[in-house]
Scaffold this motif. Structure first.
Motif, PDB file in Angstrom:
ATOM      1  N   GLY A  39       4.644   7.784   4.173  1.00  0.00           N
ATOM      2  CA  GLY A  39       5.082   6.450   4.556  1.00  0.00           C
ATOM      3  C   GLY A  39       6.448   6.320   4.838  1.00  0.00           C
ATOM      4  O   GLY A  39       7.333   7.056   4.601  1.00  0.00           O
ATOM      5  N   GLY A  40       6.738   5.135   5.491  1.00  0.00           N
ATOM      6  CA  GLY A  40       8.102   4.695   5.785  1.00  0.00           C
ATOM      7  C   GLY A  40       8.300   3.523   6.699  1.00  0.00           C
ATOM      8  O   GLY A  40       7.449   2.946   7.002  1.00  0.00           O
ATOM      9  N   GLU A  80       5.015  11.245  -3.681  1.00  0.00           N
ATOM     10  CA  GLU A  80       5.895   9.869  -3.587  1.00  0.00           C
ATOM     11  C   GLU A  80       7.271  10.108  -3.539  1.00  0.00           C
ATOM     12  O   GLU A  80       7.784  11.210  -4.098  1.00  0.00           O
ATOM     13  CB  GLU A  80       5.560   8.849  -4.643  1.00  0.00           C
ATOM     14  N   THR A  81       8.089   9.230  -2.897  1.00  0.00           N
ATOM     15  CA  THR A  81       9.540   9.224  -2.971  1.00  0.00           C
ATOM     16  C   THR A  81      10.033   8.003  -3.612  1.00  0.00           C
ATOM     17  O   THR A  81       9.383   6.849  -3.302  1.00  0.00           O
ATOM     18  CB  THR A  81      10.075   9.272  -1.394  1.00  0.00           C
ATOM     19  N   GLY A 125       0.740  -1.221   0.013  1.00  0.00           N
ATOM     20  CA  GLY A 125      -0.198   0.096   0.085  1.00  0.00           C
ATOM     21  C   GLY A 125       0.923   1.295   0.042  1.00  0.00           C
ATOM     22  O   GLY A 125       1.012   1.842  -0.969  1.00  0.00           O
ATOM     23  N   TRP A 126       1.545   1.734   1.090  1.00  0.00           N
ATOM     24  CA  TRP A 126       2.232   2.716   1.238  1.00  0.00           C
ATOM     25  C   TRP A 126       3.717   2.452   0.564  1.00  0.00           C
ATOM     26  O   TRP A 126       4.473   3.482   0.265  1.00  0.00           O
ATOM     27  CB  TRP A 126       2.347   3.191   2.687  1.00  0.00           C
ATOM     28  N   LEU A 127       4.041   1.208   0.415  1.00  0.00           N
ATOM     29  CA  LEU A 127       5.415   0.886  -0.293  1.00  0.00           C
ATOM     30  C   LEU A 127       4.857  -0.038  -1.432  1.00  0.00           C
ATOM     31  O   LEU A 127       4.548  -1.085  -1.165  1.00  0.00           O
ATOM     32  CB  LEU A 127       6.176   0.279   0.872  1.00  0.00           C
ATOM     33  N   ASP A 141      13.998  -1.445  -5.501  1.00  0.00           N
ATOM     34  CA  ASP A 141      13.293  -0.291  -6.443  1.00  0.00           C
ATOM     35  C   ASP A 141      12.033   0.104  -5.367  1.00  0.00           C
ATOM     36  O   ASP A 141      10.954  -0.623  -5.689  1.00  0.00           O
ATOM     37  CB  ASP A 141      13.189  -0.763  -7.871  1.00  0.00           C
ATOM     38  N   ASP A 142      12.304   1.104  -4.674  1.00  0.00           N
ATOM     39  CA  ASP A 142      11.292   1.389  -3.773  1.00  0.00           C
ATOM     40  C   ASP A 142      10.554   2.643  -4.191  1.00  0.00           C
ATOM     41  O   ASP A 142      10.973   3.779  -4.239  1.00  0.00           O
ATOM     42  CB  ASP A 142      11.685   1.672  -2.237  1.00  0.00           C
TER      43      ASP A 142
END
Length: 243
Positions: free
Chosen positions: A60-61, A119-120, A24-26, A53-54
């Motif tokens: 998120g984290g 997003e990151t 979800g967040w990742l 590859d994130d």
């Protein structure tokens, strides 16, 4: 047409063969066995153990968690990543930055996307060190556009030369960008190996077209050429011989 010398042994690693995870967040693609993705024939390449590859969603984290005896760095492609650790470090790294930990005897850290809207995108990479149980260290480095446009910028090395971060792993790691007529040549002349990961864009290696997430493994002796780039950004790993 780019070429690979005939005495180089080369293997293409297509992006679609990576393992995938979605929390979800990742969202993550694993070049080597990691977490729920396991392939006993794909644990590492020489002393390169992890390329994840994130994509980390807003806010998120990863909460505080431990590592030991790995050389770990985040290679930032988009967005930002906020870091805190038990060594007392607190910092935020942005696109074009490197965040490095030599975890040695052990350290805990957390990593979060500080944005509530964006997003990151990063690559998290782990190397197996030559020496274990060393004193943990943390460093940051900004990559140079000038030093890697059509060229390779060394940013991680065992001796810390040319302004690179020093690592306990037997590895030299470079970042390069290619567009149009740019050509990057890299010579393999000893028992070490090369792994090239295409972070984004398109590039030809040995007449093969590689795009986002594709990679190649190369062993032997000869000249490896990267050319015909289209917005290509690559990471080149010059790695230790097999133990």
């Amino acid at each position: 047409m780019s070429t690979i010398a005939t005495d180089l042994r080369v293997k293409i690693r297509p992006a679609q063969e990576r393992g995938h995870a979605d929390a979800g967040w990742l969202k993550s693609a694993h070049s080597f066995s990691f977490a729920s993705y396991f392939d006993r024939n794909n644990m590492n390449f020489h002393n390169l153990r992890v390329i994840n590859d994130d994509w980390v969603g807003p806010d998120g984290g990863f909460p505080m968690h431990p590592h030991e005896n790995f050389e770990i760095f985040s290679y930032m492609l988009e967005g930002a990543l906020e870091h805190k650790d038990t060594m007392g470090n607190g910092s935020t790294v942005h696109k074009g930055g490197i965040q490095f930990m030599s975890t040695g005897t052990g350290v805990q850290h957390s990593e979060f996307n500080p944005s509530s809207t964006d997003e990151t995108h990063l690559l998290q990479i782990w190397l197996i060190p030559d020496r274990k149980n060393t004193t943990p260290r943390y460093e940051m480095l900004e990559l140079s556009e000038e030093a890697r446009n059509g060229k390779l910028q060394l940013f991680l090395s065992q001796d810390g030369r040319d302004g690179s971060i020093r690592t306990e792993a037997a590895a030299d790691i470079y970042s390069g960008k290619l567009d149009g007529a740019d050509t990057i040549s890299f010579e393999l002349a000893d028992e070490r190996a090369v792994y090239v990961h295409v972070a984004r864009g398109e590039v030809q290696i040995g007449g093969q077209t590689l795009t986002d997430g594709d990679a190649i493994e190369a062993e032997g002796k000869g000249i490896l050429e990267l050319t015909n780039g289209k917005g290509a950004e690559v990471i080149l790993f010059h790695l230790s011989p097999r133990g």
